[in-house]
Design a protein around this motif. Structure first.
Motif, PDB file in Angstrom:
ATOM      1  N   GLU A   1       7.906  13.393  -9.210  1.00  0.00           N
ATOM      2  CA  GLU A   1       6.559  13.882  -8.946  1.00  0.00           C
ATOM      3  C   GLU A   1       5.634  12.719  -8.557  1.00  0.00           C
ATOM      4  O   GLU A   1       4.852  12.819  -7.605  1.00  0.00           O
ATOM      5  N   ASP A   2       5.778  11.612  -9.282  1.00  0.00           N
ATOM      6  CA  ASP A   2       4.975  10.429  -8.959  1.00  0.00           C
ATOM      7  C   ASP A   2       5.295   9.910  -7.554  1.00  0.00           C
ATOM      8  O   ASP A   2       4.413   9.410  -6.854  1.00  0.00           O
ATOM      9  N   ILE A   3       6.547  10.021  -7.167  1.00  0.00           N
ATOM     10  CA  ILE A   3       6.932   9.566  -5.820  1.00  0.00           C
ATOM     11  C   ILE A   3       6.201  10.388  -4.764  1.00  0.00           C
ATOM     12  O   ILE A   3       5.697   9.860  -3.770  1.00  0.00           O
ATOM     13  N   GLY A   4       6.100  11.701  -5.008  1.00  0.00           N
ATOM     14  CA  GLY A   4       5.387  12.571  -4.071  1.00  0.00           C
ATOM     15  C   GLY A   4       3.932  12.143  -3.923  1.00  0.00           C
ATOM     16  O   GLY A   4       3.414  12.029  -2.815  1.00  0.00           O
ATOM     17  N   THR A   5       3.292  11.878  -5.041  1.00  0.00           N
ATOM     18  CA  THR A   5       1.886  11.455  -5.018  1.00  0.00           C
ATOM     19  C   THR A   5       1.753  10.096  -4.337  1.00  0.00           C
ATOM     20  O   THR A   5       0.863   9.875  -3.520  1.00  0.00           O
ATOM     21  N   TYR A   6       2.677   9.207  -4.693  1.00  0.00           N
ATOM     22  CA  TYR A   6       2.674   7.844  -4.131  1.00  0.00           C
ATOM     23  C   TYR A   6       2.747   7.880  -2.602  1.00  0.00           C
ATOM     24  O   TYR A   6       2.046   7.140  -1.914  1.00  0.00           O
TER      25      TYR A   6
ATOM     26  N   ILE B   1       1.639   9.999  -0.540  1.00  0.00           N
ATOM     27  CA  ILE B   1       0.398  10.423   0.118  1.00  0.00           C
ATOM     28  C   ILE B   1      -0.726   9.425  -0.114  1.00  0.00           C
ATOM     29  O   ILE B   1      -1.570   9.202   0.742  1.00  0.00           O
ATOM     30  N   THR B   2      -0.719   8.797  -1.287  1.00  0.00           N
ATOM     31  CA  THR B   2      -1.894   8.010  -1.650  1.00  0.00           C
ATOM     32  C   THR B   2      -1.738   6.518  -1.392  1.00  0.00           C
ATOM     33  O   THR B   2      -2.731   5.808  -1.299  1.00  0.00           O
ATOM     34  N   HIS B   3      -0.511   6.029  -1.275  1.00  0.00           N
ATOM     35  CA  HIS B   3      -0.353   4.578  -1.116  1.00  0.00           C
ATOM     36  C   HIS B   3      -0.644   4.164   0.316  1.00  0.00           C
ATOM     37  O   HIS B   3      -0.202   4.807   1.266  1.00  0.00           O
ATOM     38  N   GLN B   4      -1.379   3.066   0.445  1.00  0.00           N
ATOM     39  CA  GLN B   4      -1.810   2.654   1.781  1.00  0.00           C
ATOM     40  C   GLN B   4      -0.643   2.304   2.704  1.00  0.00           C
ATOM     41  O   GLN B   4      -0.756   2.402   3.923  1.00  0.00           O
ATOM     42  N   ASN B   5       0.492   1.898   2.112  1.00  0.00           N
ATOM     43  CA  ASN B   5       1.652   1.573   2.953  1.00  0.00           C
ATOM     44  C   ASN B   5       2.196   2.790   3.685  1.00  0.00           C
ATOM     45  O   ASN B   5       2.984   2.655   4.614  1.00  0.00           O
ATOM     46  N   HIS B   6       1.835   3.979   3.215  1.00  0.00           N
ATOM     47  CA  HIS B   6       2.403   5.194   3.809  1.00  0.00           C
ATOM     48  C   HIS B   6       1.304   6.096   4.355  1.00  0.00           C
ATOM     49  O   HIS B   6       1.415   7.318   4.314  1.00  0.00           O
ATOM     50  N   ALA B   7       0.239   5.484   4.881  1.00  0.00           N
ATOM     51  CA  ALA B   7      -0.876   6.263   5.413  1.00  0.00           C
ATOM     52  C   ALA B   7      -0.401   7.236   6.488  1.00  0.00           C
ATOM     53  O   ALA B   7      -0.969   8.314   6.660  1.00  0.00           O
ATOM     54  N   SER B   8       0.674   6.870   7.205  1.00  0.00           N
ATOM     55  CA  SER B   8       1.156   7.740   8.280  1.00  0.00           C
ATOM     56  C   SER B   8       1.661   9.070   7.725  1.00  0.00           C
ATOM     57  O   SER B   8       1.564  10.100   8.385  1.00  0.00           O
ATOM     58  N   ILE B   9       2.207   9.068   6.495  1.00  0.00           N
ATOM     59  CA  ILE B   9       2.743  10.320   5.942  1.00  0.00           C
ATOM     60  C   ILE B   9       1.614  11.291   5.640  1.00  0.00           C
ATOM     61  O   ILE B   9       1.690  12.483   5.943  1.00  0.00           O
TER      62      ILE B   9
END
Lengths: 337, 199
Positions: B67-72, B74-82
């Motif tokens: 679940e944390d991976i899912g949130t990560y 969307i919210t982590h700047q390294n994955h802004a494209s997702i």
């Protein structure tokens, strides 16, 4: 039943209705978003420039294009290509249904278009999604590729380098010879063997021997040209490939320099070591046809002759020395033993 | 199994808990790989072992990690494209939920070979959704819960999400939208990082 003009307005955000006078009577909401401003009431051909299939200059000419797909652009945004299907409105006017084609990506960026600016069935948003997703995926692929390439280059360098001296190894020599086989340039092959190295190694130890090999490598670097390929064949045996160098005087000077420098006493860990070098040289002139492997053998033969005539010498191969060591009547003598 | 899946787990653990924690997790997973590449394929049997290693190293249940991976994501700047790619799904959170059925196909369009579970979405009662995910990798439903929770925040929507468990290989998620204007929408423009000129 909904009227035709309302239908167009609802379904096609990028449409233009041109009246029989050539003036725009209705335009889709999306047009206002792409820099055209309010175009209703203006002459169509003043707002748009039709580029293909022909350039109509007046309304009759535009009308004659009905049924065709036109390439056109806004005069205010000449670098964004549009295309449109033109149909007659049965009342002397023309209706054009516009779309961006591939220019949609540029248009969305420039005008900040949203999904609502496109018809619901338009695949523009999918195209944008795909473009962005592909860019991300490609970025990941490129990063993998560049890391793999870095690792490959490092491995290749390792594979072609002699670990102790940093000179090239036999494998590098093989690929250099393969390249030379397919080229017309002349070159020299110098085969160099250290004199008295085995005694030094046996009496002063391998560590001293290794240091001497490294110093000989440094001497080779200092005496040769940038383009020369320096190879440690193994043990105390070296080879130098000199592309483009077939001048015997210069090769003589090079050989004398190598012999002179290696013959100087070397102080390693407060111990004095004395080695020397013998060289055999074989040439391929630009017009001759000698296989590189055969040339290596000739250099080998010449080196043997140099060793036999008293060490610390260089010998150019000549036909009277024979083509290979096995031609010599000395079956048990080998330089590498 | 696609390297992106493994790489995501690795990036989550490294970014959130540090590279040492990842080293510990991958050692506990007991496989012969220490780091994953996003654009390579790996043996699918590694996946449960990697998750098991992470659960032991982080001392928390696998469901919570997923679940944390899912949130990560969307919210982590390294994955802004997702986050951006998810926003292409619709202009409201409920529209995004309705578009989830397309997610595996969209994903495959973007990265061929990245196979996600089939997703079915039903809005049985208005603003109440039942989402079912079926297929490998199992546990994807938990990732979806974290991901959708973060997306609801992104749209400024208050929603309650609940993983209902797994039955016959299908994971069920319930989503109840409580308030669509709970907070400010973070916004989305079709143009990525564009200098938008006002017409």
């Amino acid at each position: 039943m909904i009227s035709a003009l309302d239908l167009l307005a609802r379904l096609r955000p990028l449409h233009v209705c041109v009246g029989k006078t050539g003036h725009i009577v209705q335009a889709g909401a999306g047009l206002g978003r792409i820099g055209a401003g309010d175009v209703v009431g203006r002459r169509f051909l003043e707002v748009f420039e039709v580029v293909r299939p022909v350039r109509p200059l007046d309304m009759p000419a535009l009308r004659s294009l009905a049924g065709e797909v036109l390439r056109l652009r806004l005069r205010t945004e000449p670098d964004i290509g549009l295309r449109a299907l033109a149909i007659e409105d049965q009342d002397g006017g023309v209706i054009l249904d516009l779309s961006f084609g591939i220019a949609v990506i540029e248009a969305v960026q420039r005008f900040g278009l949203t999904a609502q600016d496109f018809a619901a069935g338009d695949l523009a948003v999918e195209l944008l999604f795909l473009q962005e997703a592909k860019s991300s995926a490609m970025a990941a692929s490129f990063s993998l590729n560049s890391r793999l390439n870095g690792a490959r280059l490092a491995a290749e360098t390792d594979a072609l380098t002699d670990e102790l001296t940093g000179l090239h190894n036999r494998r590098a020599l093989e690929s250099a010879l393969t390249r030379l086989r397919h080229s017309d340039t002349g070159y020299a092959v110098m085969h160099m063997d250290l004199d008295h190295f085995k005694e030094v190694n046996d009496t002063l130890g391998h560590a001293v021997g290794d240091t001497i090999l490294k110093r000989v490598a440094a001497i080779m670097r200092s005496q040769t040209r940038q383009d020369d390929l320096l190879v440690r064949m193994g043990g105390d045996e070296f080879a130098i490939i000199c592309p483009g160098l077939t001048d015997t005087l210069r090769l003589r000077d090079l050989s004398l320099g190598l012999i002179h420098q290696t013959s100087k006493p070397m102080i390693v860990d407060d111990q004095e070591a004395r080695v020397g070098a013998s060289l055999g040289i074989a040439l391929k002139t630009p017009d001759s046809r000698v296989d590189p492997a055969a040339l290596m053998e000739r250099a080998d033969v010449a080196l043997y002759a140099a060793k036999r005539s008293g060490r610390g010498r260089y010998v150019f191969w000549s036909p009277d020395l024979g083509q290979s060591l096995s031609d010599l009547d000395l079956p048990h003598v080998s330089l590498r033993s | 199994m696609h390297g992106l899946i493994f790489r995501t787990v690795e990036a989550y653990v490294s970014d959130s808990f540090g590279p040492d924690m990842w080293a510990r997790a991958i050692a506990l997973a007991d496989i012969e790989i220490t780091s994953f590449e996003a654009m390579l394929q790996y043996d699918a049997s590694y996946f449960p072992r990697v998750l098991d290693g992470c659960a032991k190293a982080l001392e928390r249940p696998q469901a919570m990690i997923l679940e944390d991976i899912g949130t990560y994501l969307i919210t982590h700047q390294n994955h802004a494209s997702i986050r951006r790619l998810m926003r292409f799904g619709g202009h409201s959170f409920s529209e995004l939920l309705h578009s989830l059925g397309d997610l595996p196909d969209r994903t495959r369009l973007a990265v061929s070979g990245l196979i996600l579970p089939q997703i079915d979405v039903r809005e049985a009662i208005s603003q109440r959704f039942i989402i079912t995910s079926f297929g490998s990798p199992s546990g994807f439903g938990h990732v979806l819960v974290g991901l959708l929770r973060a997306m609801a925040d992104d749209y400024g929507t208050l929603a309650v999400l609940d993983h209902q468990g797994t039955r016959d290989g299908a994971e069920t998620i319930e989503v109840a939208i409580v308030d669509t204007a709970f907070a400010k929408d973070r916004g989305f423009s079709l143009a990525a990082g564009a200098k938008v000129r006002t017409a």
